[in-house]
Design an enzyme around this catalytic site. Structure first.
Site, short mmCIF file in Angstrom:
data_model
loop_
_atom_site.label_atom_id
_atom_site.label_comp_id
_atom_site.label_asym_id
_atom_site.label_seq_id
_atom_site.Cartn_x
_atom_site.Cartn_y
_atom_site.Cartn_z
N HIS A 74 0.89 -1.17 -0.09
CA HIS A 74 -0.06 0.01 0.10
C HIS A 74 0.90 1.24 -0.06
O HIS A 74 1.96 1.23 0.60
CB HIS A 74 -0.87 0.04 1.36
N ASP A 118 -7.98 -5.24 -0.26
CA ASP A 118 -8.37 -6.15 -1.35
C ASP A 118 -7.84 -7.53 -0.96
O ASP A 118 -8.48 -8.64 -1.66
CB ASP A 118 -7.93 -5.80 -2.59
C1 SDX Z 1 -6.35 0.15 -2.93
O1 SDX Z 1 -4.42 4.43 -2.15
C2 SDX Z 1 -5.37 3.76 -1.39
O2 SDX Z 1 -5.85 4.43 -0.58
C3 SDX Z 1 -5.86 2.49 -2.15
C4 SDX Z 1 -7.07 1.91 -1.60
C5 SDX Z 1 -7.87 2.61 -1.33
O3 SDX Z 1 -9.03 2.27 -0.06
O4 SDX Z 1 -8.56 3.27 -1.95
O5 SDX Z 1 -6.68 1.44 -0.14
C6 SDX Z 1 -7.26 0.63 -2.45
O6 SDX Z 1 -6.14 0.31 -4.28
C7 SDX Z 1 -5.36 -1.14 -2.28
C8 SDX Z 1 -3.99 -1.65 -3.18
C9 SDX Z 1 -4.56 -2.73 -4.18
N1 SDX Z 1 -3.49 -2.98 -4.95
C10 SDX Z 1 -3.00 -4.00 -4.98
O7 SDX Z 1 -3.10 -4.83 -4.20
C11 SDX Z 1 -2.06 -4.49 -6.11
C12 SDX Z 1 -0.55 -4.84 -5.51
N2 SDX Z 1 0.10 -3.70 -4.68
C13 SDX Z 1 1.20 -3.16 -5.30
O8 SDX Z 1 0.88 -2.74 -6.66
C14 SDX Z 1 1.62 -2.07 -4.52
O9 SDX Z 1 1.82 -2.33 -3.25
C15 SDX Z 1 0.79 -0.58 -4.58
C16 SDX Z 1 0.55 0.14 -5.99
C17 SDX Z 1 -0.53 -0.74 -4.12
C18 SDX Z 1 1.61 0.41 -3.83
O10 SDX Z 1 2.87 0.54 -4.51
P1 SDX Z 1 3.85 1.87 -4.19
O11 SDX Z 1 3.34 2.66 -3.02
O12 SDX Z 1 3.60 2.59 -5.44
O13 SDX Z 1 4.96 1.33 -4.34
P2 SDX Z 1 5.83 0.62 -5.36
O14 SDX Z 1 4.80 -0.15 -6.24
O15 SDX Z 1 7.00 1.59 -5.96
O16 SDX Z 1 6.33 -0.65 -4.48
C19 SDX Z 1 7.90 -0.63 -3.70
C20 SDX Z 1 8.38 -1.83 -3.77
C21 SDX Z 1 8.60 -2.02 -5.11
O17 SDX Z 1 9.90 -3.15 -5.07
P3 SDX Z 1 11.40 -2.49 -5.74
O18 SDX Z 1 10.90 -1.94 -6.96
O19 SDX Z 1 11.61 -1.15 -4.64
O20 SDX Z 1 12.29 -3.33 -5.45
O21 SDX Z 1 7.80 -2.73 -3.09
C22 SDX Z 1 7.31 -3.85 -3.97
C23 SDX Z 1 7.54 -3.14 -5.32
O22 SDX Z 1 7.88 -3.95 -6.35
N3 SDX Z 1 5.97 -4.21 -3.98
C24 SDX Z 1 5.48 -5.49 -4.14
C25 SDX Z 1 4.14 -5.31 -3.81
N4 SDX Z 1 3.76 -4.02 -3.39
C26 SDX Z 1 4.89 -3.37 -3.44
N5 SDX Z 1 6.03 -6.36 -4.58
C27 SDX Z 1 5.27 -7.60 -4.66
N6 SDX Z 1 4.00 -7.55 -4.36
C28 SDX Z 1 3.28 -6.51 -3.88
N7 SDX Z 1 1.94 -6.44 -3.77
#
Ligand code: SDX
Length: 391
Positions: free
Chosen positions: A274, A328
């Protein structure tokens, strides 16, 4: 044919503001609607902690709280419910438009398409008039569950079911979806899930809603933009993919191997991580309790066991990086147990979040300023025009 060496941009006289990717943590507005502490895992709507609302409130009461910044008296809540159910009936021409949508389309695409059509059959909103804004808010929120359920019925070749004004938003949704009055457990669990998904500060779809609203267009268009934003798999679309993910794992015993393969290919684990929460999302905790209650009452599912095993395995690797289950991760297994089709999970998220989107729309309209951020230009200046015959 690349243009001759691009002239270097003139040295900027202003200090170049730093670009923050995804505007992470950058305030886009002042708001009093909800609050998150990502380190402590706190979420509160108008100061009321989400755990308390999940236990004691209903979606209608929570919507009233989000829109009016105070809890209603019984008389105010009763009046609000009457106002809302008065808009349950949708015009035949709107339902005719819904029947004409491609049945093979995703329900989120259908929902996004129906918002501008709802505008076509609704009175024009006077954005400066709080009474008119409230009337429009009621129309948008009342239509959401009915449109989602109606599209589901039509694409299955079934008749649209007329809403029952005696039922709650959650109860009416299940009635219009299945043609059966929901039992108390089903209605309460869905109602609680709607409370948990109703609002979440400046997430992507709420930001989109406020940007569209800031041009002084109408709530239907702003909500349509929000629906399209929520559809994305990194946002609201994750709940559908979490279920597909759990089904692909094929049992708790496979979770370890599946997770290791995901990490090895740096693939995202849906339902985890998140932008703000660096601990378990308080809504995931609440939804896990709902799942536990539902499965104790109705029998568990293999997917729940798989989800628990995946959560345990992921915590050992992701925990130190602040990647934990989000809202989720458990919602889909609850909806599946309620008999809701997988691609209707995100529309349910949209139904709930319409309460929050409209709270932000109303807040934006009270003190509107057009959103128009800047950029850091990385292109060229004074390019040379070369006639096409010379390129
Ligand atoms: C919602 O914002 C909100 O409030 C949203 C929400 C709401 O109520 O409105 O809470 C609802 O959208 C919840 C999120 C649902 N999405 C997912 O479950 C999809 C999987 N999650 C990721 O895509 C990610 O965690 C995000 C997009 C939710 C947040 O990511 P960020 O803050 O943009 O951070 P990032 O993608 O840059 O990740 C930082 C690091 C990365 O690794 P590096 O490149 O630094 O090596 O963490 C890793 C990412 O690869 N990472 C994950 C991960 N989430 C972050 N790696 C594997 N699996 C994951 N789920």
């Amino acid at each position: 044919m690349p243009s001759p060496k691009a002239p270097q941009p003139p040295p900027s006289t202003l200090s170049t503001p730093e670009l923050i990717p995804g505007l992470a943590g950058i305030p886009a507005a002042e708001s009093s609607i909800s609050f998150i502490d990502g380190q402590e895992g706190i979420l509160a709507y108008r100061g009321h902690r989400i755990e308390v609302l999940a236990e004691h409130s209903t979606f209608e009461e929570t919507t009233y709280l989000l829109w009016n910044a105070c809890l209603p008296t019984q008389a105010e809540l009763d009046a609000f419910k009457i106002e809302l159910t008065a808009h349950y009936h949708l015009p035949d021409e709107l339902l005719a438009a819904l029947r004409a949508l491609p049945a093979g389309g995703h329900p989120m695409a259908a929902l996004q398409a129906m918002m501008p059509m709802l505008r076509m059959v609704s009175p024009v909103c006077n954005l400066k008039d709080p009474v008119s804004r409230h009337e429009t808010s009621l129309r948008v929120l009342a239509a959401m569950p009915i449109l989602i359920a109606a599209f589901e019925r039509v694409r299955r070749g079934k008749e649209i079911i007329a809403p029952d004004p005696e039922l709650s938003v959650a109860g009416n949704f299940l009635w219009c979806l299945n043609g059966e009055k929901p039992d108390a457990i089903e209605e309460r669990i869905l109602d609680c899930a709607l409370v948990l998904h109703a609002e979440h500060t400046m997430n992507a779809s709420t930001f989109a809603c406020r940007v569209v609203a800031s041009t002084e267009t109408d709530a239907y268009t702003a909500v349509s933009g929000a629906v399209g934003t929520l559809f994305g798999p990194l946002h609201g679309g994750a709940n559908e993919r979490v279920l597909e993910q759990l089904e692909a794992i094929g049992g708790a015993e496979n979770a370890q191997a599946w997770f290791q393969a995901q990490v090895a290919k740096k693939a995202k684990v849906m339902g985890m991580g998140h932008r703000v929460y660096k601990t378990k999302d308080p809504r995931a905790r609440a939804l896990q309790l709902l799942a536990k209650e539902l499965f104790e009452a109705r029998g568990t599912t293999e997917l729940y066991a798989t989800a628990l095993e995946l959560e345990k395995i992921a915590a050992e690797v992701f925990g130190a990086r602040g990647i934990w289950p989000n809202v989720d991760f458990f919602s889909g297994i609850v909806y599946q147990k309620l008999g809701i089709p997988t691609d209707v999970f995100t529309p349910i998220f949209a139904l709930a979040r319409t309460a929050g989107w409209l709270a932000h729309w109303r807040e934006q309209m009270r003190d509107n300023k057009l959103f128009r951020p800047g950029q850091i230009y990385t292109g060229v200046h004074d390019a040379t025009w070369v006639p096409i015959e010379d390129r």
